[in-house]
Structures are given as structure tokens and as C-alpha cells.
Motif scaffolding. Structure first.
Motif, PDB file in Angstrom:
ATOM      1  N   SER A   1      52.019 -64.717  -8.197  1.00 33.43           N
ATOM      2  CA  SER A   1      52.217 -63.855  -6.968  1.00 33.43           C
ATOM      3  C   SER A   1      53.200 -62.612  -7.367  1.00 33.43           C
ATOM      4  CB  SER A   1      52.831 -64.486  -6.048  1.00 33.43           C
ATOM      5  OG  SER A   1      53.165 -63.722  -4.816  1.00 33.43           O
ATOM      6  N   GLY A   2      52.822 -61.644  -7.116  1.00 37.30           N
ATOM      7  CA  GLY A   2      53.565 -60.319  -7.306  1.00 37.30           C
ATOM      8  C   GLY A   2      53.923 -59.561  -6.264  1.00 37.30           C
ATOM      9  N   PRO A   3      54.373 -58.179  -5.927  1.00 36.56           N
ATOM     10  CA  PRO A   3      54.681 -57.624  -4.773  1.00 36.56           C
ATOM     11  C   PRO A   3      53.734 -57.492  -3.823  1.00 36.56           C
ATOM     12  CG  PRO A   3      55.535 -56.348  -6.846  1.00 36.56           C
ATOM     13  CD  PRO A   3      54.435 -57.501  -7.274  1.00 36.56           C
ATOM     14  N   SER A   4      52.557 -57.380  -4.088  1.00 39.20           N
ATOM     15  CA  SER A   4      51.367 -57.134  -2.907  1.00 39.20           C
ATOM     16  C   SER A   4      50.406 -58.043  -3.494  1.00 39.20           C
ATOM     17  CB  SER A   4      51.198 -55.843  -2.836  1.00 39.20           C
ATOM     18  OG  SER A   4      50.544 -55.130  -3.964  1.00 39.20           O
TER      19      SER A   4
ATOM     20  N   ILE B   1      41.752 -63.993  -5.466  1.00 39.38           N
ATOM     21  CA  ILE B   1      42.812 -63.202  -5.314  1.00 39.38           C
ATOM     22  C   ILE B   1      43.039 -62.487  -3.905  1.00 39.38           C
ATOM     23  CG2 ILE B   1      43.264 -60.584  -5.937  1.00 39.38           C
ATOM     24  CD1 ILE B   1      41.356 -60.971  -8.130  1.00 39.38           C
ATOM     25  N   TRP B   2      44.480 -62.564  -3.380  1.00 39.00           N
ATOM     26  CA  TRP B   2      45.016 -62.148  -2.152  1.00 39.00           C
ATOM     27  C   TRP B   2      45.508 -60.608  -2.337  1.00 39.00           C
ATOM     28  CZ3 TRP B   2      45.815 -67.142  -3.727  1.00 39.00           C
ATOM     29  CH2 TRP B   2      44.885 -68.208  -2.913  1.00 39.00           C
ATOM     30  N   THR B   3      44.961 -59.573  -1.884  1.00 43.55           N
ATOM     31  CA  THR B   3      45.732 -58.249  -1.855  1.00 43.55           C
ATOM     32  C   THR B   3      46.279 -57.774  -0.633  1.00 43.55           C
ATOM     33  OG1 THR B   3      43.672 -57.083  -1.482  1.00 43.55           O
ATOM     34  CG2 THR B   3      44.210 -57.672  -3.842  1.00 43.55           C
ATOM     35  N   GLY B   4      47.262 -56.786  -0.847  1.00 47.54           N
ATOM     36  CA  GLY B   4      47.887 -56.281   0.442  1.00 47.54           C
ATOM     37  C   GLY B   4      48.892 -57.268   1.168  1.00 47.54           C
ATOM     38  N   ILE B   5      49.362 -58.170   0.505  1.00 42.50           N
ATOM     39  CA  ILE B   5      50.031 -59.333   1.259  1.00 42.50           C
ATOM     40  C   ILE B   5      51.441 -58.764   1.445  1.00 42.50           C
ATOM     41  CG2 ILE B   5      48.800 -61.168   0.062  1.00 42.50           C
ATOM     42  CD1 ILE B   5      50.735 -61.780  -1.704  1.00 42.50           C
ATOM     43  N   THR B   6      52.266 -59.461   2.332  1.00 47.69           N
ATOM     44  CA  THR B   6      53.481 -59.298   2.447  1.00 47.69           C
ATOM     45  C   THR B   6      54.357 -60.217   1.702  1.00 47.69           C
ATOM     46  OG1 THR B   6      53.073 -58.767   4.777  1.00 47.69           O
ATOM     47  CG2 THR B   6      55.437 -59.287   4.379  1.00 47.69           C
ATOM     48  N   LYS B   7      54.066 -61.621   1.641  1.00 50.61           N
ATOM     49  CA  LYS B   7      54.528 -62.540   0.744  1.00 50.61           C
ATOM     50  C   LYS B   7      53.744 -63.739   0.658  1.00 50.61           C
ATOM     51  CE  LYS B   7      59.248 -64.867   0.824  1.00 50.61           C
ATOM     52  NZ  LYS B   7      60.283 -64.795   1.172  1.00 50.61           N
ATOM     53  N   SER B   8      53.705 -64.289  -0.417  1.00 53.39           N
ATOM     54  CA  SER B   8      52.882 -65.472  -0.665  1.00 53.39           C
ATOM     55  C   SER B   8      53.753 -66.490  -1.445  1.00 53.39           C
ATOM     56  CB  SER B   8      51.760 -65.251  -1.622  1.00 53.39           C
ATOM     57  OG  SER B   8      52.143 -64.584  -2.810  1.00 53.39           O
ATOM     58  N   LEU B   9      53.620 -67.659  -1.046  1.00 51.92           N
ATOM     59  CA  LEU B   9      54.472 -69.128  -1.742  1.00 51.92           C
ATOM     60  C   LEU B   9      53.525 -70.262  -2.200  1.00 51.92           C
ATOM     61  CD1 LEU B   9      56.962 -68.968   1.167  1.00 51.92           C
ATOM     62  CD2 LEU B   9      57.620 -68.137  -1.551  1.00 51.92           C
ATOM     63  N   PHE B  10      53.851 -70.632  -3.191  1.00 49.96           N
ATOM     64  CA  PHE B  10      53.097 -72.133  -3.520  1.00 49.96           C
ATOM     65  C   PHE B  10      54.224 -73.092  -3.212  1.00 49.96           C
ATOM     66  CE2 PHE B  10      52.190 -75.875  -6.180  1.00 49.96           C
ATOM     67  CZ  PHE B  10      50.690 -75.818  -5.867  1.00 49.96           C
ATOM     68  N   LEU B  11      53.889 -73.938  -2.353  1.00 53.12           N
ATOM     69  CA  LEU B  11      54.672 -75.236  -1.859  1.00 53.12           C
ATOM     70  C   LEU B  11      54.203 -76.342  -2.692  1.00 53.12           C
ATOM     71  CD1 LEU B  11      53.910 -74.437   1.807  1.00 53.12           C
ATOM     72  CD2 LEU B  11      55.589 -73.520   0.580  1.00 53.12           C
ATOM     73  N   GLU B  12      55.240 -76.412  -3.757  1.00 53.58           N
ATOM     74  CA  GLU B  12      54.977 -77.771  -4.528  1.00 53.58           C
ATOM     75  C   GLU B  12      55.216 -79.119  -3.774  1.00 53.58           C
ATOM     76  OE1 GLU B  12      57.701 -77.532  -7.697  1.00 53.58           O
ATOM     77  OE2 GLU B  12      56.862 -75.406  -8.515  1.00 53.58           O
ATOM     78  N   THR B  13      55.992 -79.448  -2.940  1.00 52.40           N
ATOM     79  CA  THR B  13      56.005 -80.501  -2.236  1.00 52.40           C
ATOM     80  C   THR B  13      54.759 -80.831  -1.527  1.00 52.40           C
ATOM     81  OG1 THR B  13      58.351 -80.181  -1.654  1.00 52.40           O
ATOM     82  CG2 THR B  13      57.166 -81.744  -0.334  1.00 52.40           C
ATOM     83  N   GLU B  14      53.969 -79.700  -0.790  1.00 51.09           N
ATOM     84  CA  GLU B  14      52.901 -80.106  -0.065  1.00 51.09           C
ATOM     85  C   GLU B  14      51.506 -79.641  -0.892  1.00 51.09           C
ATOM     86  OE1 GLU B  14      53.480 -81.374   2.543  1.00 51.09           O
ATOM     87  OE2 GLU B  14      55.327 -80.820   3.296  1.00 51.09           O
ATOM     88  N   ASN B  15      51.885 -79.106  -2.146  1.00 47.68           N
ATOM     89  CA  ASN B  15      50.734 -79.014  -3.078  1.00 47.68           C
ATOM     90  C   ASN B  15      49.748 -77.820  -2.263  1.00 47.68           C
ATOM     91  OD1 ASN B  15      49.587 -79.240  -5.596  1.00 47.68           O
ATOM     92  ND2 ASN B  15      48.264 -80.374  -5.067  1.00 47.68           N
ATOM     93  N   ALA B  16      50.283 -76.703  -1.755  1.00 45.59           N
ATOM     94  CA  ALA B  16      49.614 -75.850  -0.837  1.00 45.59           C
ATOM     95  C   ALA B  16      50.047 -74.519  -1.049  1.00 45.59           C
ATOM     96  CB  ALA B  16      49.757 -76.206   0.562  1.00 45.59           C
ATOM     97  N   ILE B  17      49.180 -73.437  -0.725  1.00 43.69           N
ATOM     98  CA  ILE B  17      49.453 -72.258  -0.691  1.00 43.69           C
ATOM     99  C   ILE B  17      49.704 -71.380   0.520  1.00 43.69           C
ATOM    100  CG2 ILE B  17      48.701 -70.073  -1.779  1.00 43.69           C
ATOM    101  CD1 ILE B  17      46.898 -71.595  -3.676  1.00 43.69           C
ATOM    102  N   ALA B  18      50.741 -70.563   0.743  1.00 43.50           N
ATOM    103  CA  ALA B  18      50.894 -69.869   1.945  1.00 43.50           C
ATOM    104  C   ALA B  18      50.982 -68.430   1.620  1.00 43.50           C
ATOM    105  CB  ALA B  18      52.368 -70.063   2.618  1.00 43.50           C
ATOM    106  N   VAL B  19      50.254 -67.489   2.478  1.00 37.87           N
ATOM    107  CA  VAL B  19      50.130 -66.251   2.121  1.00 37.87           C
ATOM    108  C   VAL B  19      50.205 -65.652   3.447  1.00 37.87           C
ATOM    109  CG1 VAL B  19      48.228 -64.522   1.665  1.00 37.87           C
ATOM    110  CG2 VAL B  19      48.296 -66.648   0.596  1.00 37.87           C
ATOM    111  N   LEU B  20      51.198 -64.709   3.650  1.00 37.55           N
ATOM    112  CA  LEU B  20      51.368 -63.790   4.883  1.00 37.55           C
ATOM    113  C   LEU B  20      50.916 -62.309   4.600  1.00 37.55           C
ATOM    114  CD1 LEU B  20      52.733 -63.630   7.631  1.00 37.55           C
ATOM    115  CD2 LEU B  20      54.884 -62.816   6.485  1.00 37.55           C
ATOM    116  N   LYS B  21      49.781 -62.065   5.485  1.00 40.10           N
ATOM    117  CA  LYS B  21      49.307 -60.733   5.460  1.00 40.10           C
ATOM    118  C   LYS B  21      49.153 -60.124   6.677  1.00 40.10           C
ATOM    119  CE  LYS B  21      45.312 -58.113   3.365  1.00 40.10           C
ATOM    120  NZ  LYS B  21      44.133 -58.364   3.002  1.00 40.10           N
TER     121      LYS B  21
END
Length: 822
Positions: free
Chosen positions: A100-103, A117-137
């Protein structure tokens, strides 16, 4: 790129003030002589199955390319992507790669190399505990499983936060905001507010501590929330004037928590004067916006608060002991003549609600994982306190030893010069293991964690159930190697060499280690060491063929006192022994320890303002001699060492000793300024951000450290070891400004007007002294700091320094320099 410069001509001498135009991009053109085409390897990380390795290509100003290689395909990058930063690199349980980079965020299913690929995002995180991806856009929060399949989404989300592996998000619903905790099975509502910014400070199970900022008062409000009991308790702040935020929270027992608050002291303005008292040992607080820490023990179930004594003890911390906190006043013995003062350490008994003196420590303190022991070098001895019993033990060890606590057993491992010492805390005995003579050892794979937010208090520990990795180094011959320490036995991983070793990782494969090797003429190479056999995995900068033909020789010499020293002499590219070459000498203390540093292009340099490769490519020798210090003072000592280092080169007929320049920055800039007032061996000088008046600097306030500068002279870098009052002549004699009339060569001075370490007026003062004595001088003043952040300013500076040496050592005309004579 050409930077626009404002010129102000002053009576035949030039004073240059450089400003970077805000409209210009902070970028260099590819054809700039200082554009970086080579890179370092950093942030090396292996996948869980050990099949893949990622690293960042680190250039001068960016870590702009993430690369992926395979253990099975040597010297081949199978995937790379720009604008991805190391903090956002995660592997899923199956070994898929999240970046994950700035956008932009990318997700690579290995061995499939087609990314999601997700572009134009506000923030993204990989949740190791849940083994999942969160993307805010665009206000929509989407959750994806390990296969990148959308699981669910939420609208109106204004912020997300990953707290200890759990995701919290704030969602707007009409005129309200809700704080929620997400998991694949459910989304739990924690708190509802009129405020947009809600912060989670601590959580465990169904208990949460949060704070929000009240927009009307500007103060923070703290709440304890118990989901099971469906209760919310507000913290009673009592007499606290203005609560800003939470610094730290930790659990003491079932019901009580230790809380550190950041508050503002009330400002009582009785007059327009700021009073400085002679016995004030905390002058730094005058520049810290009135922020202070408040400590309390809070029992939310009863809403009982015990405020601790923050007047007597301005630092207090929970070390995980369960019964005792640690407390001290770190400025009690601070008279600013020394940095390494002693602390009076106390323990606070949370059951008896009282403070008890524990003993004296040094400023650096080490604790075990469970908070049972406190270890420190108190400037005389290693002292070990058992916090529960207040027992004090003095350990007879070299002060250069570095400690680490065993994570599972009551033992401490010390590594240092020529030995490893293992101390048994239960029976107070040592077991010593020798390492090769002349070497010093340092633990590589230990764990370091700050206690609360307290600087100089750390938990250092290691897992002795697995082999410990040590880096060993011989300071006399620069030989280095990695070694293994396991079950009180020491073994080298590979033969010692002058190559630098970094980014060391213990792989999950038994007896398998990954690390980076490099040298001045060897671009970094990723090495896999299995069963003590090294195999190259990836060779960086394969295009940099010139590096392999670089020549450097180590020059042994002594100063006039007989102290053995070294110098690094780098030969110009295409060296011809029949020719004579100009030489640039760069100085800053003992610089030979950097002999294994890869000579990259760009701005990278051992001495600020000089890239070695750049000058070697343009027909210069570059020489970096060591300096030893003694009672004559830093100026006289550096003059002796530098001139002695030149004497050691007199048999090198291919060096033109009539065309030698000297340069340095910071302390090296001071040394350059002083040597310019005494030496006849140099044709010209470049002094950057250096002191000129030690008397003035000694009596100044340093805004980088928020303290008077006495300690820098009496104990630290200037090595005076006495006050100005004790030996005024020593300070005066070592100050360049008092010898300005003796300078015999042209000198270029430069500094940043935002420098709060060595104030820019020191360069101004030296400029004025030289000008008054009709010396050849130009001063450059940039809107920047001690070391420049602006690329445009750095390129302008590097170019002008290059022009300066070309003009005075090669006779190449330069208009901006020749203007001083018009």
C-alpha cells in the motif's frame, strides 16, 4: 534544474542568500549530475513460506520501488512496483503479498503475478489477525478476504484505525458519528458522539478506553467503555486545567489502570517578563508550549482516581511489574555540564500508595519483559535492581557491553569487546564466552520496546531457545562477520571480510539466514546463508559496472602524539600514475569506520556537500583522514591529525599537493574553519554549518536539544572536559574567529538559516571576520536546516561546491565566483 538565486553584493565580497521557489517541484531532472541512479537495499522481508523475499530500492529521497524476488530464481526481479512504502508490506497466511502506498494499494496472489489494484484510496490496511484487507475510498469502507473477494462494505466512513491488529472505523450517521470495531463475523458499535474525531487508546476484550476532542472547549474527554456491562464512565479530570490527549494506558490488575495524560498548564501572566532563575534545571519547558504529563491510577468500575505526585516525579511508568511503578525526576541533577547525568530512581507501591527510593541509575535504563529487574550503567558501574525487593547488585563489566534479557529465563546476555557474558540472575554468576581477539560483538535479533512513551527506558530481550545472531567487528582492521551464539557456544556464519553486513533475518529453515552484503566498490547483494554456505540471491545495481573498478587504499599514519590513525584515499576513475591530480580532503572525526559504505551516486556522501563518486568521475582524488582528540582542544587536534595525514601521502607523486582542498560540515565544518586559520597545506576550503566562536557557542542555548550547550563542550563532541572559566585560553585558542586574519586561502562558507543546532550566525560571524581582514570569502545562506531537506537547495549547494573546487583547483572559470572581484 537551475535554481534562481538572489545576489547581494557587499563591497567586493559576496553574501549569497538562496531560496527555493515554491512553484517549482522538488525533483531533479534525469540529466542532473546529482540525480540518483543507484540504490540501497532496505526493509528486507521474507514470506511465511520463505519462498519469496521483498525489499525496497532506496534512493536519495525516496524508497520508490518495492521489488519481489524468489529464492529459486537468482538475480531476477519477478515483480516490482513504485510508490509503495515499507510500512505497508504484509504477507497473508497463504503467502500473498499486500502493498500500500499513498493513494494506491496492490495485492499479489503468489505465484500468480497479476495484481489486484485499488487506486484513488484514502487509506488501506492489511489485518493480519483477520487475514483480511480494508480499503477506504470516497467514504466507502470495503473489506476483502484473502482471495481479494469483497465481503462487505460500509458507507459514510470518515476514518479507520488499526489498533493492535484490530480495525476500528468511524462512521457518520446524519448528525452523529459512531465508533465501531470490525471483525468478519460482526461489526460492534462502541460509542456514539457529535464529534468526528474519536480515538481508541486501549482495548482488551470488551473493555475500551477512548478520547475525543470537545470542539467547544478544545479539551479532550476520556471514557471507559465496558461492552458486556453496557456502561460508559467519563474520567473525572478534577483540577486538570486542559487535557490534550492520552499518552499511555496500561492495565495494573482486574479493575485498575495506570493512565498518563498530556495536559496544558494554566498560563498566569502577571507581567511581560519571562524570568530565568539560576537554579532552573528544566529550561527546556520554556519551549514546550506548557505541556506537562499527569499520572493517575483509575478504577472505572468505582470511578475512583488516585492522582500521583507529578510535581516531584515528572516521569512515571508502568514496567509490567504488577505491584510497582517506576518514578523519577530526570532533571534533578541536570546542570547542563553533562549529558550523562545520574537519575534518582523510585518505585511507587500501588497497594500502599507510597514512593520508596530504589537507587541511582544512569540515563539509559533496561528492563526485562516482566518488569522484575532494572539494569543501568550509572556512569561508574553496571547496577542491577530487583524491583520487588530493592536489592542492588553491582556487575563488574566493561561499560561498552550491551545487555539483553532472556525472554523465558532469568538471565541477561551482554555482548561487547572480545567476549559474550551470560549472567544468571538467580545465582548471581557469570558465564563468559570468548570471541575472536580484537573483535566486538553486537546482538542483531533481539527485541527492543519503549516503556510507555519514555525515552531512554526500554525493554531489551531475546529468545534464547533459538540461535542468536551476532554481528562482530574489528575496529582496527574493519573486518566484519555474522556469528551464531547458541547454548553458550559461538560460531562464525562466514569468514570475516571488509564487507558491510545489514538487514539480517533468521529464516524459518533451520540454519538458514538472509542478509545484505556491500562494500565501497560492491553494490549491495542479497545473500542466503544455509548451513554456513553463502549463496547470492539478488545482485542490486547490476548496471553499475563502474563501482567494481573503484580503487580505495587505507593509509596508516600517526599524529604528532604518536596516535595511530587511518585515512581512506579514493582514486580518480581511469587513474593514470603518470598524471598529477587535484585532491579534496573531507573531515569529520574518525571517518574510516565507513570504509565499507557503497559509493552511490546522487547526494549520498560521508561528508555533507560531497558525493565521492561525482568527484572521482571528474578527475579528483578524495581523501578522508581520521582525527584523534586530546587536551589541546578540538581545533588544534584536528589540525595536527589532518596535516599528519597529508604528510603520509608525500610519496604519492600523482597527487598535486599545490591543488588540495579541504571541506567539512557541522563539526567537520568547524574543524575546516579552524584549519583554514592555521594551515598552509590547502589551496582552498569549504566550511559548512560549523562553529566559529566556541566562547559564544558554549554560552548559547541549543534549540535542537532545548538546553544550554555546556555539555557539548565539557563532556561530548568538543572534548574540552573543563569549563570556559577553568581555561579561557583553550576556548579562545580553538575558535576560528580569533584567528581570522591568518587565513591564507579562499574559503566558501554555507549554512541554513533554519539551523537550530549550529546557529547560522556562527557562519555569518566568520564571514564578517574574514571580510574585515580582506580575505577571499563567499558565504551561502539557504532557507533550510542543519542538513538540507530541500532537494533544490541541495543541488544548488552541491553545484556551487563543485564550482568552487573546479575554480580554485582546476582553474575553470565560474561567473558567480568571479563576480566577487567586479
Amino acid at each position: 534544474m537551475v535554481t534562481k538565486i538572489k545576489l547581494l553584493l557587499l563591497s567586493g565580497f559576496t553574501f549569497l542568500f538562496s531560496t527555493a521557489l515554491h512553484a517549482q517541484k522538488e525533483e531533479l531532472s534525469l540529466d542532473s549530475p546529482f540525480a540518483s541512479h543507484t540504490y540501497e537495499l532496505s526493509w528486507v522481508k521474507a514470506s511465511p513460506d520463505q519462498k519469496y523475499i521483498t525489499f525496497q530500492k532506496t534512493y536519495d529521497y525516496s524508497q520508490d520501488t518495492l521489488a519481489l524476488v524468489s529464492r529459486d530464481r537468482r538475480n531476477h526481479i519477478i515483480f516490482q512496483t513504485p510508490e509503495v512504502y515499507p510500512v505497508s508490506i504484509r504477507y497473508s497466511k497463504k503467502g500473498y503479498l499486500f502493498m500500500s502506498g499513498p493513494s494506491t494499494a496492490k495485492y499479489l496472489k503468489l505465484p500468480n503475478l497479476e495484481p489486484v489494484i485499488w487506486t484513488g484510496i484514502t487509506k488501506s490496511l492489511f489485518l493480519e489477525t483477520e487475514n483480511a484487507i480494508a480499503v477506504l475510498k470516497d467514504g466507502v469502507l470495503r473489506f476483502y478476504n484473502e482471495e481479494a473477494t469483497l465481503m462487505e462494505q460500509f458507507n459514510g466512513v470518515v476514518g479507520i484505525e488499526n489498533k493492535n491488529g484490530r480495525l476500528f472505523y468511524t462512521q457518520q450517521k446524519e448528525d452523529r458519528y459512531t465508533l465501531n470495531q470490525w471483525s468478519p463475523s460482526s461489526s460492534v458499535l462502541i460509542y456514539t458522539s457529535l464529534n468526528k474525531k474519536i480515538f481508541v487508546d486501549y482495548f482488551e476484550g470488551s473493555e475500551y478506553f477512548i478520547h475525543e476532542n470537545n470542539p467547544k472547549t478544545g479539551n479532550a474527554e476520556v471514557y471507559y467503555i465496558n461492552q458486556k456491562k453496557n456502561s460508559t464512565v467519563a474520567l473525572k479530570t478534577g483540577s486538570i486545567f486542559a487535557l490534550r490527549n492520552i499518552s499511555a494506558i496500561s492495565k495494573l490488575d482486574t479493575h485498575r489502570y495506570f493512565v498518563t495524560l498530556v495536559t496544558s498548564e494554566p498560563i498566569v501572566q502577571r507581567s511581560t517578563v519571562d524570568i530565568w532563575y539560576a537554579n532552573d534545571n528544566h529550561l527546556g519547558k520554556k519551549f514546550q508550549n506548557g505541556l506537562v504529563l499527569k499520572f493517575m491510577i483509575w478504577n472505572p468500575s468505582r470511578n475512583e482516581v488516585i492522582y500521583l505526585d507529578d510535581n516531584q516525579f515528572s516521569k512515571q511508568m508502568d514496567v509490567g511489574n504488577g505491584r510497582f511503578l517506576l518514578a523519577l525526576n530526570p532533571t534533578k541533577h541536570q546542570d547542563y555540564t553533562r549529558e550523562r547525568i545520574q537519575y534518582d530512581m523510585y518505585r511507587y507501591d500501588i497497594e500502599l500508595n507510597q514512593y520508596e527510593e530504589l537507587g541511582s541509575t544512569g540515563i539509559n535504563n533496561y528492563l526485562d519483559p516482566r518488569g522484575k529487574y532494572l539494569l543501568s550503567y550509572d556512569n561508574k558501574n553496571w547496577v542491577l535492581y530487583t524491583i520487588d525487593t530493592k536489592e542492588k547488585r553491582v556487575l563488574d563489566l566493561d561499560p561498552e557491553m550491551k545487555p539483553s534479557f532472556d525472554r523465558e529465563r532469568d538471565k541477561i546476555l551482554f555482548t561487547g569487546p572480545e567476549q559474550i557474558a551470560e549472567y544468571d540472575l538467580l545465582n548471581s554468576t557469570f558465564h563468559f564466552t570468548s570471541i575472536p581477539r580484537g573483535y566486538e560483538a553486537m546482538l542483531v535479533n533481539g527485541r527492543k520496546k519503549m516503556v510507555g512513551n519514555e525515552n531512554r527506558f526500554y525493554k531489551y530481550d531475546h529468545d534464547a531457545r533459538n540461535p542468536l545472531i551476532l554481528k562482530i567487528r574489528n575496529p582496527q582492521n574493519s573486518l566484519k562477520a555474522l556469528a551464531i551464539y547458541y547454548k553458550k557456544k559461538f560460531r562464525l556464519l562466514h569468514s570475516p571480510s571488509e564487507d558491510e553486513v545489514s538487514s539480517v533475518i533468521a529464516m524459518q529453515d533451520s540454519g538458514c539466514y538472509l542478509y545484505v552484503k556491500t562494500n565501497y566498490n560492491k553494490p549491495p547483494v542479497l545473500i542466503l546463508n544455509k548451513n554456513f554456505v553463502e549463496t547470492p540471491v539478488f545482485q542490486s545495481n547490476a548496471h553499475d559496472l563502474q563501482a567494481r573498478r573503484l580503487i580505495m587504499k587505507k593509509i596508516n599514519f600517526t599524529n604528532s602524539k604518536g596516535v595511530p590513525l587511518k585515512g581512506l584515499l579514493y582514486y580518480p576513475d581511469g587513474f593514470d600514475p603518470q598524471k598529477k591530480y587535484p585532491m579534496i580532503v573531507g573531515i569529520y572525526e574518525r571517518i574510516s569506520i565507513q570504509s565499507s559504505r557503497y559509493l552511490r551516486d546522487g547526494f549520498t556522501g560521508t561528508v555533507e556537500g560531497m558525493n565521492i563518486r561525482y568527484y572521482l568521475n571528474r578527475g579528483y582524488f578524495v581523501y578522508l583522514p581520521d582525527i584523534a582528540y586530546d587536551g589541546r582542544g578540538p581545533g588544534r587536534s584536528s589540525l595536527d591529525a589532518v596535516e599528519s595525514s597529508l604528510d603520509a601521502l608525500q610519496t604519492f607523486s600523482f597527487i598535486d599537493f599545490g591543488r588540495v582542498g579541504l571541506m567539512g560540515h557541522s563539526h567537520g565544518g568547524y574543524e575546516t574553519n579552524f584549519i583554514a586559520t592555521q594551515s598552509k597545506k590547502f589551496a582552498t576550503y569549504v566550511g559548512g554549518a560549523g562553529n566559529s566562536d566556541l566562547v559564544r557557542s558554549y554560552h548559547s542555548f541549543n534549540y535542537d536539544y532545548f538546553s544550554p550547550f555546556y555539555w557539548q563542550f565539557e563532556e561530548q563532541q568538543y572534548r574540552m572536559y573543563k569549563s570556559f572559566a577553568e581555561d579561557k585560553n583553550l576556548y579562545i585558542d580553538n575558535s576560528p574567529i580569533y584567528h581570522a586574519e591568518k587565513v591564507s586561502g579562499p574559503i566558501l562558507l554555507w549554512t541554513g538559516t533554519k539551523d537550530e543546532n549550529i546557529v547560522w550566525e556562527q557562519s555569518m560571524e566568520f564571514y564578517l571576520g574574514l571580510r574585515r581582514n580582506k580575505k577571499e570569502v563567499i558565504a551561502l545562506f539557504y532557507k533550510d536546516g542543519h542538513s538540507f531537506d530541500s532537494r533544490i537547495n541541495r543541488e544548488d549547494l552541491f553545484t556551487r561546491i563543485s564550482d568552487w573546487f573546479d575554480f580554485y583547483l582546476k582553474g575553470v572559470p565560474k561567473d558567480w565566483i568571479m563576480k566577487k572581484n567586479k
